[in-house]
Motif scaffolding. Structure first.
Motif, short mmCIF file in Angstrom:
data_model
loop_
_atom_site.label_atom_id
_atom_site.label_comp_id
_atom_site.label_asym_id
_atom_site.label_seq_id
_atom_site.Cartn_x
_atom_site.Cartn_y
_atom_site.Cartn_z
N ILE A 129 0.30 8.74 -3.40
CA ILE A 129 -0.75 9.52 -3.92
C ILE A 129 -1.37 10.22 -2.90
N SER A 167 -3.23 9.06 6.02
CA SER A 167 -3.05 9.56 4.68
C SER A 167 -4.39 9.93 4.30
N ILE A 168 -5.36 9.38 4.85
CA ILE A 168 -6.86 9.75 4.67
C ILE A 168 -6.92 11.23 5.36
N GLY A 225 0.80 -0.99 0.20
CA GLY A 225 0.14 -0.06 -0.13
C GLY A 225 0.87 1.26 0.16
N SER A 284 -7.73 19.23 1.34
CA SER A 284 -8.58 19.05 0.29
C SER A 284 -9.11 20.43 -0.06
N ARG A 285 -9.09 21.48 1.20
CA ARG A 285 -9.73 22.81 0.67
C ARG A 285 -8.89 23.84 -0.13
N TYR A 310 -2.22 4.49 7.14
CA TYR A 310 -3.39 4.64 6.44
C TYR A 310 -4.27 5.81 6.72
N VAL A 311 -4.44 5.61 8.10
CA VAL A 311 -5.30 6.82 8.51
C VAL A 311 -4.86 8.18 8.27
N TRP A 336 -0.12 3.72 -2.73
CA TRP A 336 -1.47 4.51 -2.54
C TRP A 336 -1.11 5.72 -1.48
N ILE A 337 -0.38 5.50 -0.69
CA ILE A 337 0.03 6.41 0.49
C ILE A 337 0.78 7.55 -0.33
N LEU A 363 -5.40 13.86 3.32
CA LEU A 363 -6.19 14.17 1.94
C LEU A 363 -7.17 15.08 2.63
N VAL A 364 -7.90 14.94 3.59
CA VAL A 364 -9.13 15.74 4.06
C VAL A 364 -8.72 17.12 4.15
#
Lengths: 349, 314
Positions: free
Chosen positions: B236, B288-289, B230, B296-297, B285-286, B233-234, B292-293
């Motif tokens: 990215i 990374s999410i 993974g 995002s702004r 993984y947490v 994906w990280i 992203l959040v």
């Protein structure tokens, strides 16, 4: 080089490229078989025999196809609305976890009540798992491909924790598996004596139901409209956010039903290796089916046959089973290209 | 406090830099693709292929740097596959990327099984060894962490500098960035958007494969099936976290790696005795999410990312 849309595509134009894509994946597999020192025709013969050669083989293929129909439908419904759900693996396990947790004696009801309860709670769990990335997409514009992929890793670790902790079978000799389901929680066989459970029938019912939703309902129309052009859909007054969230619930629920079916129908308990990548293979299935719900059934049978056949071929002559994975990955890539050629032709400038 | 002891130890920061190195290579690769307008989800599979190719080349008798070269070429080959499908044919970058990942991963596993049919545990190679840089490595704490690493780690940092230089200081970099922001303007200049984007994907994929090779040739000395696990994906997520800028993405990778190094060490402390180890393993993984959040702004995403370009079409 330039792509030009074809306005009046005939049946040959629509069917020939996908057929060629499948054939090309066989050519890829033949070359790899040669690389591995096997005679391609013998390899294909053994794959066919391993998948369809006996009653046992055929039932094995149908059993393997069952979870793939669920994950294939989950991916197809999501991709139609351009919701890129790559997390069917996590949603599949969500259903499996709920079934294993509630089906091992926590609820003492007869099958008539218990099985629907397990199916519905499983589907809700899977829907919830996909709802999070879908909300992150609609609220914060976070790409759902990455979040659903990352969720796969997170959820599998969660399952690993459950199997070593709360869900661990006390009688499991230390092995990380859940307690066996009570008999009332098991999906019965369709025909007594044949190793094929009602999960397969449920998968077919879901495929037909999804086909009806797709063709006959407003939601189906809205999902396709959002998938074709978000801006146009919004302009036409379609509530895009709501449609995406509904799609997510449907997609996550379908994948989770696959987990329910696999635990309640086939395995009877949950282990960490319940899915050998059914979620990811679901993407291949959906694309080979051109995202058509009924096509998913055919594609899942094809993919399952390749996998089951390759297992038996590999045992016989030692060509690695990864041959099947390569064949299907190349079929996926060539199928997306083939879909393009059903709609466009290449023009030289 | 145990956590402060950890944060002040040389081994912790050295580990952070070591863990960051493969991420830096692959993040730069993804960043180059995305700056040109192509999301490359083939990254995970390309890293697997690179990890195997580099290691296997060395196992077959090539010198270490030649192994890195082999990984680079293998990555570029898979990159070409992605580029052909996603750029001139303009196919869905999501589906093509996932397809390339599945294809590269399964091809790698197949070749591994064909090439090494009899082994139960994979053979080891003599991996890159740490090279201490004189004087600089004498700086307290940071010196040992930054300047006592393998050559491949130094190469990772050089790659960041090179990527930043090419992207911001050369006409080529301008063309790449323009292809991702306003492809029609590039076409109006008489340049080929198709070729620029394909080139970016091919080069970027090569770097991803080198990132994978770092795992088998510097971090470890052997190839395992799940070793990339993974990381692609990280990366990215790291590109988004770094707002598509090489320097920031590199800092993101180091920060991320520091968290990873920290969770490994926390597992051995009093916290690790209470909290299940899976929670620690989930953290990358947490995070990374979350990254992203949080990011995002800020709308700094290349305007034409994931938008296929068809000449003569507006």
């Amino acid at each position: 080089m330039r792509l030009e849309p074809i306005s009046n595509a005939g049946p040959a134009r629509k069917l020939l490229p996908p057929v060629l894509a499948i054939l090309a994946s066989f050519v890829v597999a033949a070359v790899l078989a040669l690389v591995a020192g096997g005679d391609p025709f013998a390899v294909f013969g053994l794959i066919f025999k391993g998948a369809f050669g006996s009653k046992f083989a055929l039932l094995e293929t149908l059993n393997r196809a069952t979870p793939l129909i669920f994950t294939g439908l989950a991916v197809a419904v999501a991709f139609r609305a351009k919701l890129w759900n790559i997390g069917a693996e996590a949603q599949f396990y969500a259903g499996a976890v709920v079934t294993a947790a509630l089906g091992a004696g926590a609820i003492g009801l007869s099958s008539v009540f218990l099985l629907p309860i397990l199916a519905i709670t499983s589907a809700l769990a899977g829907a919830f798992i996909l709802l999070i990335p879908a909300l992150l997409k609609t609220r914060f514009k976070v790409d759902e491909v990455v979040t659903t992929l990352l969720f796969n890793f997170i959820f599998l670790l969660f399952v690993s924790y459950l199997l070593e902790g709360p869900l661990k079978d006390p009688m499991g000799m230390g092995w990380p598996k859940s307690a066996r389901l009570i008999p009332e929680a098991r999906l019965p066989r369709i025909v007594e004596g044949l190793r094929l459970h009602w999960g397969f029938a449920l998968a077919l019912i879901c495929a037909v139901a999804l086909y009806v939703i797709d063709r006959k309902t407003t939601l189906g129309f809205e999902m396709r409209a959002v998938g074709q052009n978000v801006e146009a859909a919004r302009f036409a007054g379609i509530p895009v956010t709501k449609v995406i969230l509904k799609t997510a619930l449907l997609s996550g629920g379908l994948a989770a039903l696959g987990g329910f079916s696999e635990v309640a129908g086939l395995k009877g308990s949950l282990t960490l290796d319940l899915s050998p990548g059914f979620g990811y293979t679901g993407i291949v299935v959906a694309m080979l089916a051109l995202l058509n719900p009924l096509g998913v059934v055919a594609a899942a049978l094809f993919v399952a046959a390749i996998f089951v056949g390759a297992d038996s071929m590999s045992r016989a002559i030692g060509v690695p089973t990864y041959l099947a994975d390569i064949m299907l990955a190349s079929a996926l890539l060539m199928m997306v290209l083939a879909i393009l050629f059903t709609k466009f032709r290449i023009r030289r400038d | 406090m145990e956590i402060i002891d950890i944060l002040l130890s040389v081994s912790f920061w050295a580990a952070a830099i070591r863990i960051a190195s493969p991420l830096i290579f692959a993040t730069m690769g993804e960043l180059i693709c995305e700056r040109a307008g192509v999301l490359n989800l083939g990254i995970e599979g390309i890293m697997v292929a690179g990890a195997f190719a580099g290691w296997f080349a060395v196992l077959s008798g090539l010198p270490l740097w030649a192994g890195v070269g082999v990984a680079l070429l293998v990555g570029m080959t898979f990159g070409l596959l992605h580029a052909v499908l996603s750029v001139p044919f303009g196919l869905s970058q999501h589906v093509v990327g996932v397809g390339v990942t599945l294809f590269a991963t399964s091809t790698t596993f197949f070749i591994y099984r064909v090439a090494l049919p009899e082994v139960s545990s994979p053979p080891k190679i003599t991996a890159f060894q740490p090279v201490e840089i004189p004087i600089l490595s004498d700086i307290p704490l940071l010196g040992q962490a930054l300047f006592n690493q393998t050559s491949l780690t130094y190469a990772a940092f050089l790659t960041v500098a090179l990527t930043a230089f090419v992207l911001y200081r050369t006409p080529l970099g301008l063309a790449v960035r323009a292809a991702g922001e306003s492809p029609s303007a590039v076409a109006a200049q008489g340049l080929s958007v198709t070729l620029i984007r394909m080139g970016a994907v091919v080069v970027g994929s090569g770097l991803m494969a080198v990132g994978g090779a770092f795992l088998t040739m510097s971090a470890f000395d052997s190839f395992f099936f799940e070793m990339v696990g993974g990381r692609g994906w990280i990366c990215i997520a790291l590109v988004v976290f770094g707002a598509w800028k090489p320097g920031k993405a590199m800092l993101g990778a180091i920060l991320f790696a520091a968290f990873d190094a920290l969770q490994i060490r926390l597992q051995q402390t009093g916290v690790g005795a209470i909290v299940p180890y899976q929670v620690f393993l989930m953290m990358p993984y947490v995070l990374s999410i979350l990254a992203l959040v949080l990011m995002s702004r800020r709308a700094e995403v290349p305007a034409a990312l994931m938008v296929p370009f068809n000449k003569g079409e507006r």
